[in-house]
Design a protein around this motif. Structure first.
Motif, PDB file in Angstrom:
ATOM      1  N   VAL A  50     -51.332 -32.954 -13.495  1.00  0.00           N
ATOM      2  CA  VAL A  50     -50.810 -31.726 -14.107  1.00  0.00           C
ATOM      3  C   VAL A  50     -49.364 -31.530 -13.642  1.00  0.00           C
ATOM      4  CG1 VAL A  50     -51.231 -29.289 -14.546  1.00  0.00           C
ATOM      5  CG2 VAL A  50     -53.147 -30.775 -13.863  1.00  0.00           C
ATOM      6  N   GLY A 109     -51.840 -32.383  -9.080  1.00  0.00           N
ATOM      7  CA  GLY A 109     -50.713 -31.705  -9.707  1.00  0.00           C
ATOM      8  C   GLY A 109     -49.639 -31.370  -8.698  1.00  0.00           C
ATOM      9  N   GLY A 121     -48.202 -27.344 -11.031  1.00  0.00           N
ATOM     10  CA  GLY A 121     -49.373 -28.179 -11.259  1.00  0.00           C
ATOM     11  C   GLY A 121     -50.309 -28.211 -10.060  1.00  0.00           C
TER      12      GLY A 121
END
Length: 208
Positions: A4, A76, A80
């Motif tokens: 992410v 992430g 993220g």
């Protein structure tokens, strides 16, 4: 592994981060990257929901993609990292690797970043894992660079302590000399520290 991207929930895109798949890929770990609608076009509630929907979608495609269906490790960076911590509750997630994340959104709510995020106190608390009672009992590795902003270092250490107080599996590590951007070199490199920690998460959560 699902990665992410960061950018304070309002900038950047997954395509910028494809290079960082190289470290895990070198060890035979399949890597997917997920995008999300950026603020102000989406609220943080919307973004978190999109991440969960994306995980659900990916999980359903794992067999067709030739990946094992034992669950996804989410990772992430920056925003993220926050979204990684929020994704732990998804049934398809087996572990998390959060890099230089933000886990208490109140400082964000009181900064210029909130012009686009438009967080009120309720949304801030709802989306701050450090403000929740307990959390998900899945392994979470937290890393931050020793040369990063003091607030990011404090948030990472505080969140590790929060999970430890509730008896939730967590590891915490400061990577010496790394700043908010150079820390990602530890995922780019096959022998990098973040790559190693990701491998350990897979090993720890593998089906017997």
């Amino acid at each position: 592994m699902l990665f992410v991207h960061g950018g304070y929930w309002q900038t950047r895109a997954k395509e910028v981060f494809t290079i960082f798949a190289e470290g895990p890929l070198a060890h035979g770990i399949n890597v997917a990257l997920i995008g999300y609608t950026l603020a102000p076009d989406a609220t943080l509630d919307d973004i978190v929901a999109e991440i969960h929907a994306g995980i659900d979608c990916l999980a359903g495609q794992l067999p067709a993609l030739g990946a094992v269906a034992e669950g996804i490790v989410v990772s992430g960076w920056s925003a993220g990292g926050h979204l990684t911590s929020m994704a732990l509750s998804n049934a398809h997630v087996r572990a998390g690797m959060a890099i230089s994340g933000i886990y208490d959104l109140e400082p964000i709510r009181h900064s210029y970043l909130n012009e686009k995020l438009r967080l009120d106190e309720a949304a801030s608390r709802r989306n701050s894992p450090m403000m929740q009672q307990g959390g998900t009992a899945k392994p979470l590795s937290l890393v931050v660079g020793s040369a990063e902003l003091p607030l990011l270092r404090k948030q990472t250490a505080d969140f590790a302590g929060h999970r430890a107080r509730y008896g939730l599996p967590v590891t915490y590590e400061e990577i010496g000399g790394a700043d908010h951007f150079s820390i990602m070199n530890q995922m780019l490199a096959p022998q990098g520290r973040i790559t190693t920690l990701i491998r350990q998460l897979f090993d720890r959560t593998a089906s017997s």
